[in-house]
Design a protein around this motif. Structure first.
Motif, PDB file in Angstrom:
ATOM      1  N   SER A 170     171.074 -63.852 -79.578  1.00  0.00           N
ATOM      2  CA  SER A 170     169.651 -63.751 -79.924  1.00  0.00           C
ATOM      3  C   SER A 170     168.787 -63.993 -78.699  1.00  0.00           C
ATOM      4  N   SER A 171     169.190 -64.969 -77.880  1.00  0.00           N
ATOM      5  CA  SER A 171     168.434 -65.226 -76.653  1.00  0.00           C
ATOM      6  C   SER A 171     168.521 -64.037 -75.711  1.00  0.00           C
ATOM      7  N   ALA A 172     169.727 -63.436 -75.632  1.00  0.00           N
ATOM      8  CA  ALA A 172     169.884 -62.267 -74.772  1.00  0.00           C
ATOM      9  C   ALA A 172     169.031 -61.095 -75.252  1.00  0.00           C
ATOM     10  N   ILE A 173     168.923 -60.961 -76.583  1.00  0.00           N
ATOM     11  CA  ILE A 173     168.137 -59.856 -77.136  1.00  0.00           C
ATOM     12  C   ILE A 173     166.644 -60.099 -76.975  1.00  0.00           C
ATOM     13  N   THR A 174     166.225 -61.340 -77.207  1.00  0.00           N
ATOM     14  CA  THR A 174     164.780 -61.634 -77.217  1.00  0.00           C
ATOM     15  C   THR A 174     164.222 -61.930 -75.833  1.00  0.00           C
ATOM     16  N   ARG A 175     165.095 -62.131 -74.832  1.00  0.00           N
ATOM     17  CA  ARG A 175     164.582 -62.431 -73.483  1.00  0.00           C
ATOM     18  C   ARG A 175     163.704 -61.295 -72.954  1.00  0.00           C
ATOM     19  N   PRO A 176     164.142 -60.031 -73.050  1.00  0.00           N
ATOM     20  CA  PRO A 176     163.226 -58.948 -72.624  1.00  0.00           C
ATOM     21  C   PRO A 176     161.949 -58.894 -73.455  1.00  0.00           C
ATOM     22  N   LEU A 177     162.060 -59.196 -74.755  1.00  0.00           N
ATOM     23  CA  LEU A 177     160.857 -59.226 -75.587  1.00  0.00           C
ATOM     24  C   LEU A 177     159.904 -60.320 -75.133  1.00  0.00           C
ATOM     25  N   LYS A 178     160.477 -61.458 -74.742  1.00  0.00           N
ATOM     26  CA  LYS A 178     159.637 -62.560 -74.269  1.00  0.00           C
ATOM     27  C   LYS A 178     158.894 -62.157 -72.994  1.00  0.00           C
ATOM     28  N   LYS A 179     159.625 -61.480 -72.089  1.00  0.00           N
ATOM     29  CA  LYS A 179     158.972 -61.030 -70.853  1.00  0.00           C
ATOM     30  C   LYS A 179     157.897 -59.992 -71.165  1.00  0.00           C
ATOM     31  N   LEU A 180     158.241 -59.068 -72.089  1.00  0.00           N
ATOM     32  CA  LEU A 180     157.264 -58.051 -72.469  1.00  0.00           C
ATOM     33  C   LEU A 180     156.041 -58.689 -73.120  1.00  0.00           C
ATOM     34  N   SER A 181     156.268 -59.680 -73.968  1.00  0.00           N
ATOM     35  CA  SER A 181     155.157 -60.378 -74.615  1.00  0.00           C
ATOM     36  C   SER A 181     154.256 -61.055 -73.590  1.00  0.00           C
ATOM     37  N   TYR A 182     154.865 -61.632 -72.563  1.00  0.00           N
ATOM     38  CA  TYR A 182     154.073 -62.286 -71.514  1.00  0.00           C
ATOM     39  C   TYR A 182     153.208 -61.268 -70.776  1.00  0.00           C
ATOM     40  N   GLN A 183     153.797 -60.123 -70.425  1.00  0.00           N
ATOM     41  CA  GLN A 183     153.023 -59.096 -69.718  1.00  0.00           C
ATOM     42  C   GLN A 183     151.924 -58.521 -70.609  1.00  0.00           C
ATOM     43  N   MET A 184     152.223 -58.377 -71.913  1.00  0.00           N
ATOM     44  CA  MET A 184     151.191 -57.889 -72.824  1.00  0.00           C
ATOM     45  C   MET A 184     150.044 -58.886 -72.939  1.00  0.00           C
ATOM     46  N   SER A 185     150.372 -60.171 -72.903  1.00  0.00           N
ATOM     47  CA  SER A 185     149.318 -61.184 -72.927  1.00  0.00           C
ATOM     48  C   SER A 185     148.449 -61.069 -71.686  1.00  0.00           C
ATOM     49  N   ARG A 186     149.061 -60.853 -70.523  1.00  0.00           N
ATOM     50  CA  ARG A 186     148.281 -60.655 -69.288  1.00  0.00           C
ATOM     51  C   ARG A 186     147.393 -59.419 -69.412  1.00  0.00           C
ATOM     52  N   PHE A 187     147.985 -58.358 -69.983  1.00  0.00           N
ATOM     53  CA  PHE A 187     147.228 -57.115 -70.137  1.00  0.00           C
ATOM     54  C   PHE A 187     146.030 -57.311 -71.064  1.00  0.00           C
ATOM     55  N   SER A 188     146.246 -58.075 -72.152  1.00  0.00           N
ATOM     56  CA  SER A 188     145.149 -58.288 -73.103  1.00  0.00           C
ATOM     57  C   SER A 188     144.032 -59.136 -72.518  1.00  0.00           C
ATOM     58  N   HIS A 189     144.337 -59.921 -71.475  1.00  0.00           N
ATOM     59  CA  HIS A 189     143.311 -60.751 -70.840  1.00  0.00           C
ATOM     60  C   HIS A 189     142.689 -60.061 -69.634  1.00  0.00           C
ATOM     61  N   GLY A 190     142.974 -58.758 -69.473  1.00  0.00           N
ATOM     62  CA  GLY A 190     142.263 -58.001 -68.448  1.00  0.00           C
ATOM     63  C   GLY A 190     143.033 -57.737 -67.180  1.00  0.00           C
ATOM     64  N   ASP A 191     144.300 -58.181 -67.107  1.00  0.00           N
ATOM     65  CA  ASP A 191     145.103 -57.915 -65.921  1.00  0.00           C
ATOM     66  C   ASP A 191     145.802 -56.567 -66.118  1.00  0.00           C
ATOM     67  N   PHE A 192     145.218 -55.514 -65.555  1.00  0.00           N
ATOM     68  CA  PHE A 192     145.729 -54.175 -65.771  1.00  0.00           C
ATOM     69  C   PHE A 192     146.811 -53.779 -64.768  1.00  0.00           C
ATOM     70  N   GLU A 193     147.331 -54.755 -64.046  1.00  0.00           N
ATOM     71  CA  GLU A 193     148.466 -54.526 -63.158  1.00  0.00           C
ATOM     72  C   GLU A 193     149.739 -55.132 -63.739  1.00  0.00           C
ATOM     73  N   ALA A 194     149.699 -55.573 -65.002  1.00  0.00           N
ATOM     74  CA  ALA A 194     150.836 -56.256 -65.626  1.00  0.00           C
ATOM     75  C   ALA A 194     151.876 -55.233 -66.067  1.00  0.00           C
ATOM     76  N   GLU A 195     152.989 -55.190 -65.364  1.00  0.00           N
ATOM     77  CA  GLU A 195     154.107 -54.330 -65.726  1.00  0.00           C
ATOM     78  C   GLU A 195     155.360 -55.178 -65.895  1.00  0.00           C
ATOM     79  N   THR A 196     156.177 -54.830 -66.875  1.00  0.00           N
ATOM     80  CA  THR A 196     157.377 -55.606 -67.174  1.00  0.00           C
ATOM     81  C   THR A 196     158.612 -54.924 -66.617  1.00  0.00           C
TER      82      THR A 196
END
Length: 613
Positions: free
Chosen positions: A336-362
């Motif tokens: 589960s950790s192996a599966i959700t680790r990319p999701l966690k990284k993607l979620s972090y980048q999406m949070s950056r994107f939602s706060h106006g950081d348009f250079e956030a790529e995962t």
């Protein structure tokens, strides 16, 4: 206290469900628990049923064989009590034993022979009815002695009356229960039963004597030993009529069953089983009834012993299931950790994107669905940056366009006012036809420069009438117009100048191509899926090459059209594009043409395809 517990439970649930990995662990753990628990419960129930069935089958077969042996054993005692030969001599000796010495010796010798014929006889008594006298054969100090005595009370004993009244001339007496009275001076501690037989005169059927065998349990115990017996189980050998025990392991347990009426559930002449409870202990009572005399062999077995194997198997399954659960939780946590680790990284980048950081790529790893999602997120980020830049450029262009529009706004108004002045001049000169044409042209110009992009069909048709009036001034009677518009569609909202585009195409490719009269039909109807607006002319129609060229221009992208010379079909191409933008991909501009049969242009507007249909 309750509120505190509820709050603690809520906090725990929130902690568990806060992360996706925790949800996956809880989900898979629950599934494993349900699967292991269900399988264990089902197997336990099946093992219980199988254990009961096996216990019933094995016990029933065992009781059947042992009961047959016990009945054969009792039949042997019964046969021993019947004189096989010289019955007349024995009868004569009994009747004359008090008078003749030889008769008395014959009786004594007969009794000795009976005693020595079996090893399980403790004593033999012969009661002479007429004399109230009895003979006793016993072993004293390793010697077999024969004694005689007189006792008139023997005839009053219950077993004596039972024997006399029995149609089969015999009776069994048990010494398993306390208080049994033998009548004779015999020690019953070594005997488990007595068998009494009435000897009658063959001629008169009058009772001559009663022969009694006092039997020790040696042979009976040897037979019963063939029954498997363990602690907690019980065994009883009962008489046919009143369930008197002739063998039992626990008198108190027999008393409990008799007091509870359990023996009343024993079916006469049949074998079977039933469940009986004593306190919190449940027993499976298996019994066998002999076929000849109805002796019953009863064996109560505690259910806890029957279920012991099933219980042990269940506990072992629980242990294995628990170990399997621990291993599964570890594996589930890891994967589960192996599966959700990319999701966690993607979620972090999406949070950056939602706060106006348009250079956030995962990071994109692998080719699975998560990689696909991450890849398209990165494309969205890049596309967003491009759109922001394009939007910025469009804002600049828009500002310039506004300035140019303000500069040019005076031009349409100047033309409209000039046309009004010319119309007034024509009226004063009584050139009414010119005035009408100028008024139609002025209204057409005003309709064309109005800010609305969507108009009602009623307005568009009024505009078409004014437009046709101008065209008739040009073509005269060669131009004929027919309207076939459904009244229910008059309030339909359509793109402005859309019908004019179709009419212009009909004039250009039909009326201008021939010198004869051309009829243009304008109509609207509704079918099951679309609203169809059509403009039909009876001109020469499109050539196949020209028709394919127009249709090909419909299929090109907007960027490709800008560099392409669409020629005189640019109006149709633009109208086709407007329909797609307003009503979706199902909307279309359709061209139907045949040689010498004219051309029909159809606008297909899907029902529900936009806010205007």
């Amino acid at each position: 206290m309750f509120n505190r517990a509820s709050k603690t439970f809520s906090n725990l649930i929130e902690l568990v469900t806060r992360r996706l990995v925790n949800k996956l662990i809880v989900l898979f753990t629950t599934i494993i628990i349900l699967v292991v628990g269900s399988l264990t419960f089902i197997s336990y129930q099946m093992l219980q049923k199988e254990s009961v069935a096996n216990s019933i089958a094995s016990t029933s077969n065992n009781l059947l064989l042992v009961n047959q042996n016990l009945e054969d054993y009792l039949n042997g005692i019964k046969q021993l009590s019947l004189p096989q030969i010289n019955y007349d001599e024995l009868s004569y000796a009994i009747m004359h034993e008090s008078e003749e010495y030889a008769s008395r010796m014959f009786v004594e010798e007969y009794l000795r022979n009976l005693y020595f014929s079996r090893k399980d006889l403790e004593a033999i008594y012969l009661y002479v009815v007429e004399q109230d006298k009895y003979y006793a054969v016993t072993k004293e100090n390793y010697n077999v002695t024969v004694r005689t005595a007189t006792d008139p009370n023997i005839a009053q004993l219950p077993w004596f009356r039972e024997t006399m009244d029995n149609p089969n001339n015999h009776a069994y007496q048990s010494f398993e229960l306390a208080g049994a009275k033998p009548g004779y001076p015999v020690d019953t501690s070594n005997s488990f039963m007595a068998y009494h037989r009435v000897l009658r005169s063959i001629a008169s059927r009058e009772p001559l004597a009663v022969l009694s065998f006092y039997v020790n349990p040696s042979m009976k115990d040897d037979i019963i030993e063939d029954i498997p017996f363990s602690e907690g189980q019980h065994l009883m050998f009962l008489s046919p009529d009143d369930h008197v025990p002739f063998a039992m392991d626990d008198p108190s347990f027999y008393g409990l069953m008799k007091q509870d009426g359990a023996f009343e559930r024993l079916a006469d002449g049949k074998s079977g089983r039933f469940t009986w409870s004593e306190g919190d202990q449940k027993y499976l009572v298996v019994y066998n009834t002999s076929e000849q005399d109805g002796w019953q062999l009863v064996k109560p077995i505690p259910y806890r012993q029957i279920y012991a194997t099933a219980t042990t198997t269940r506990n072992l399954n629980f242990l294995i299931g628990f170990l399997f659960l621990l291993l599964a939780v570890i594996l589930v946590t890891f994967f589960s950790s192996a599966i959700t680790r990319p999701l966690k990284k993607l979620s972090y980048q999406m949070s950056r994107f939602s706060h106006g950081d348009f250079e956030a790529e995962t990071e994109v790893v692998g080719k699975d669905e998560l990689a696909y999602l991450s890849r398209h997120f990165n494309q969205m980020v890049r596309r967003t940056n491009e759109l922001i830049n394009e939007r910025y450029k469009m804002k600049l262009v828009e500002k310039n366009a506004i300035l140019k529009a303000l500069e040019a706004e005076i031009n349409p108004h100047f033309l409209y006012n000039a046309l009004q002045a010319i119309s007034t001049k024509a009226l004063k000169s009584e050139r009414f036809d010119i005035a009408d044409m100028i008024d139609a042209l002025a209204l057409t110009l005003r309709y064309a420069i109005s800010g609305k992009d969507i108009v009602r069909a009623r307005e568009e048709l009024q505009h078409i009438e004014r437009y046709m009036a101008l065209q008739k001034a040009r073509f005269g009677s060669r131009l004929q117009v027919v309207y076939d518009w459904d009244d229910s569609l008059m309030e339909l909202e359509i793109p402005k100048l859309s019908i004019q585009t179709l009419v212009e195409n009909a004039i250009k490719h039909a009326l201008e191509k021939v010198s004869s009269t051309v009829t243009i039909s304008i109509g609207a109807r509704a079918d099951a899926e679309n609203l169809v607006i059509s403009v039909h002319d009876d001109g020469p129609g499109f050539t196949p090459e020209r028709l394919e060229q127009v249709r090909e221009s419909f299929r090109k992208e907007w960027e490709e059209r800008q560099g392409d010379n669409a020629g005189d079909s640019i109006g149709l191409v633009n109208l086709h594009t407007r329909l797609k933008l307003l009503y979706g991909e199902e909307a279309e501009l359709r061209i139907v043409t045949e040689d010498n049969a004219g051309t029909e242009m159809q606008m297909l507007l899907p029902r529900g395809g936009g806010s205007y249909v």
